[in-house]
Motif scaffolding. Structure first.
Motif, PDB file in Angstrom:
ATOM      1  N   UNK A  21       0.715  -1.107   0.164  1.00 16.39           N
ATOM      2  CA  UNK A  21       0.083   0.022   0.034  1.00 16.39           C
ATOM      3  C   UNK A  21       0.928   1.507   0.027  1.00 16.39           C
ATOM      4  N   UNK A  22       0.569   2.263  -0.706  1.00 15.47           N
ATOM      5  CA  UNK A  22       1.229   3.595  -0.633  1.00 15.47           C
ATOM      6  C   UNK A  22       2.002   4.002  -1.862  1.00 15.47           C
ATOM      7  N   UNK A  23       1.967   3.058  -2.882  1.00 16.60           N
ATOM      8  CA  UNK A  23       2.765   3.368  -3.977  1.00 16.60           C
ATOM      9  C   UNK A  23       2.416   2.887  -5.163  1.00 16.60           C
ATOM     10  N   UNK A  24       3.335   2.256  -6.003  1.00 24.33           N
ATOM     11  CA  UNK A  24       3.057   1.653  -7.361  1.00 24.33           C
ATOM     12  C   UNK A  24       1.695   0.755  -7.625  1.00 24.33           C
ATOM     13  N   UNK A  25       1.527  -0.210  -6.496  1.00 20.68           N
ATOM     14  CA  UNK A  25       0.535  -0.999  -6.665  1.00 20.68           C
ATOM     15  C   UNK A  25      -0.902  -0.071  -6.388  1.00 20.68           C
ATOM     16  N   UNK A  26      -0.523   0.864  -5.621  1.00 14.55           N
ATOM     17  CA  UNK A  26      -2.064   1.587  -5.185  1.00 14.55           C
ATOM     18  C   UNK A  26      -2.534   2.480  -6.335  1.00 14.55           C
ATOM     19  N   UNK A  27      -1.569   3.010  -6.983  1.00 15.33           N
ATOM     20  CA  UNK A  27      -1.855   4.016  -8.009  1.00 15.33           C
ATOM     21  C   UNK A  27      -2.270   3.260  -9.225  1.00 15.33           C
ATOM     22  N   UNK A  28      -1.974   2.065  -9.489  1.00 18.21           N
ATOM     23  CA  UNK A  28      -2.369   1.302 -10.670  1.00 18.21           C
ATOM     24  C   UNK A  28      -3.793   0.626 -10.478  1.00 18.21           C
ATOM     25  N   UNK A  44       5.417   6.313  -5.498  1.00 17.46           N
ATOM     26  CA  UNK A  44       6.013   5.691  -6.498  1.00 17.46           C
ATOM     27  C   UNK A  44       7.066   5.847  -7.261  1.00 17.46           C
ATOM     28  N   UNK A  45       7.313   7.128  -7.703  1.00 14.79           N
ATOM     29  CA  UNK A  45       8.174   7.829  -8.449  1.00 14.79           C
ATOM     30  C   UNK A  45       9.665   7.619  -7.596  1.00 14.79           C
ATOM     31  N   UNK A  46       9.850   7.836  -6.396  1.00 11.44           N
ATOM     32  CA  UNK A  46      10.944   7.743  -5.393  1.00 11.44           C
ATOM     33  C   UNK A  46      11.351   6.394  -5.433  1.00 11.44           C
ATOM     34  N   UNK A  47      10.559   5.494  -5.047  1.00 12.00           N
ATOM     35  CA  UNK A  47      10.828   4.012  -5.028  1.00 12.00           C
ATOM     36  C   UNK A  47      11.386   3.506  -6.311  1.00 12.00           C
ATOM     37  N   UNK A  48      10.493   3.834  -7.703  1.00 14.26           N
ATOM     38  CA  UNK A  48      11.181   3.393  -8.778  1.00 14.26           C
ATOM     39  C   UNK A  48      12.467   3.944  -9.080  1.00 14.26           C
ATOM     40  N   UNK A  49      12.647   5.211  -8.844  1.00 10.11           N
ATOM     41  CA  UNK A  49      14.208   5.678  -9.120  1.00 10.11           C
ATOM     42  C   UNK A  49      15.157   5.073  -7.925  1.00 10.11           C
ATOM     43  N   UNK A  50      14.794   4.640  -6.916  1.00  9.27           N
ATOM     44  CA  UNK A  50      15.862   4.134  -5.901  1.00  9.27           C
ATOM     45  C   UNK A  50      16.167   2.669  -6.551  1.00  9.27           C
TER      46      UNK A  50
END
Length: 532
Positions: free
Chosen positions: A67-74, A114-120
């Motif tokens: 919860x809170x990032x990529x999965x949620x916004x998709x 989601x942006x930050x986690x992906x760039x990490x």
């Protein structure tokens, strides 16, 4: 049975406030020991101390199944799922409602997360590629996995920076340039210049099969098939011919088979005193089970483990608090994610995917007794998951909505789940080939043969001249539910801006998320996507 004990030290405490220009300052270290009950150690980047261990772990760390990032916004931006505001519970400042109703802005925390986690994750790939410690195969794997993360950015944000080991602060690239980069990296990993019907992958440094936890040739081709299927959205130029070729190569290789008759695993969620609980999970249900490792349909998967590979929290995210006593969970669920009624009703009765993907009706505890909700919204205190939903906010019923359970739960489960999450699986490639053929022929009947393969497994009647564009989209939704595919599909079919339950018509610029304002404010020359 193999047990892997992994200890990760994460030095990047300011994860959610990192600008894309500061990625090289994030350090992720891994100290890994491998143990086995039968004395056999495990080697390979899927779960060992190999040089790509940290990179493959980023598939978990980047919000794939929590919860809170990529999965949620998709997911909760689509007609699949919602999170109802139950008074103050799950209101969360209106952030969840804004995702559902497409009123999100550049300041939305999930979009930034989601942006930050992906760039990490990309930074980890760049560290690997810049280390000089990788052999040829590992370089190809790292480039292909990085390309997957850039595909997420391409699909979600469009115009992003292509940060590589050679350029840590490049200018913001166009969506077409990001597409070209993802394509070229995957092709390079495969050792070819383009996807053609007679392509020869024998020189590819990627493995010809092997563990689904490691990027191989078929995983890279599967990612290319996804990329080409959406090429018209990303670049304005259709590439359905290439999508068909890439998907067909994997299907026709025979390396993978659909999990159908004879493909089963023990049902780890079974309650001995509840006769309706099956002893085994078969076919489609086995693809997503808590013990789905090594499934013959998985091509490239994220390895989750309740102790050593955290990051999948569906049991907590989806289930009512009282469902803790159905599965003897170590922690109480949060009662959040539920299924939009119309989506749930799109399944025929008897569709095995419907049975495998949802929990509905009156609930029982481990011993088979009625499971109680003493704060129920109605006069019946037995917990009863109803497909019907009264409202999104402000007082969404606590028991409303069929609960997503495709990634099934096990007895005595921890908050972190064991189910592997497939990024590329054979079932989706049948759908990609079917759609690519139909779009090239401008005839949806062309797709019926491949779609019927999946419908046969699901136990429902085959199409025989009835398949339309609308029905294909619905069928793809039934097959791909909860696999973060629906937003991309709705956009490709021109339906993302439509109205559905508790969501008005939205503007076309919402098809791409905004560049997070926090990233723009931190410098580096990022500019906002049109409309925001």
């Amino acid at each position: 049975m193999i047990k892997l004990f992994k200890y990760s030290i994460i030095f990047s405490l300011g994860l959610l406030v990192v600008a894309c220009t500061d990625l090289e300052e994030d350090l992720v270290g891994d100290i890994t020991e491998d143990f086995s009950e039968d004395g056999v150690n495990v080697d390979g980047p899927g779960g060992s101390d190999g040089p790509l261990t940290a990179l493959y772990a980023e598939l978990r760390n980047s919000g794939t199944a929590n919860h809170g990032g990529y999965y949620s916004i998709q997911e909760i931006t689509t007609d699949e799922m919602f999170i109802g505001a139950k008074g103050g519970d799950w209101f969360d400042g209106g952030d969840l409602i804004r995702l559902h109703q497409h009123t999100y802005t550049a300041n939305h925390p999930f979009i930034n997360g989601a942006w930050v986690a992906t760039y990490n994750a990309i930074a980890t790939a760049n560290d690997n590629l810049g280390s000089g410690n990788l052999n040829e195969s590992e370089v190809a794997q790292a480039r292909a996995v990085r390309a997957y993360f850039y595909w997420r950015l391409l699909d979600s944000y469009g115009r992003v920076k292509l940060v590589t080991e050679n350029d840590t602060d490049p200018p913001q690239a166009s969506r077409e340039d990001v597409f070209a980069f993802v394509e070229s990296e995957l092709l390079a990993a495969l050792g070819i210049s383009e996807v053609t019907a007679d392509m020869d992958l024998s020189a590819s440094p990627l493995a010809d099969g092997g563990s689904a936890y490691t990027m191989n040739r078929y995983g890279a081709l599967g990612l290319l098939a996804k990329l080409y299927l959406n090429a018209e959205v990303y670049t304005g130029m259709p590439m359905y011919d290439k999508a068909e070729i890439a998907a067909s190569f994997v299907i026709d290789s025979g390396v993978y088979v659909l999990c159908d008759e004879g493909c089963s695993v023990p049902n780890l969620g079974r309650r001995p005193d509840v006769t309706t609980d099956p002893a085994t999970l078969d076919g489609y249900a086995a693809v997503f089970a808590a013990n789905n490792e090594g499934n013959p349909e998985h091509i490239f998967s994220v390895r989750y483990d309740e102790v050593n590979g955290p990051g999948m929290n569906f049991s907590q995210m989806n289930l009512h608090y009282s469902s803790q006593f159905t599965f003897n969970f170590q922690e109480q669920p949060w009662n959040g994610y539920a299924t939009v009624e119309e989506f749930y009703n799109s399944y025929e009765d008897g569709d095995k995917r419907k049975e495998a993907s949802f929990i509905v009706g009156p609930q029982l505890d481990f011993s088979g007794s009625a499971l109680l909700d003493y704060a129920a919204d109605d006069d019946d205190i037995q917990l009863n998951y109803t497909p019907e939903i009264n409202e999104l906010a402000p007082n969404s019923s606590r028991e409303a909505g069929a609960r997503p359970a495709k990634f099934s739960f096990k007895q005595f489960g921890r908050a972190e789940m064991d189910n592997d999450f497939p990024i590329v699986r054979l079932g989706e490639l049948y759908l990609i080939r079917a759609e690519a053929r139909a779009r090239q022929a401008d005839n949806w009947a062309v797709a019926e043969a491949d779609v019927n393969v999946l419908r046969e497994r699901a136990g429902v009647d085959p199409y025989n001249g009835q398949l339309t564009e609308d029905e294909f989209l619905a069928e793809r939704g039934r097959e791909m539910f909860q696999e973060t595919a629906r937003r991309t599909d709705l956009i490709r079919f021109g339906r993302y801006n439509d109205t559905w339950w508790e969501k008005p018509v939205s503007e076309p610029f919402k098809n791409i998320f905004p560049i997070p304002q926090e990233q723009i404010n931190s410098g580096g020359g990022l500019t906002q996507n049109p409309g925001y």
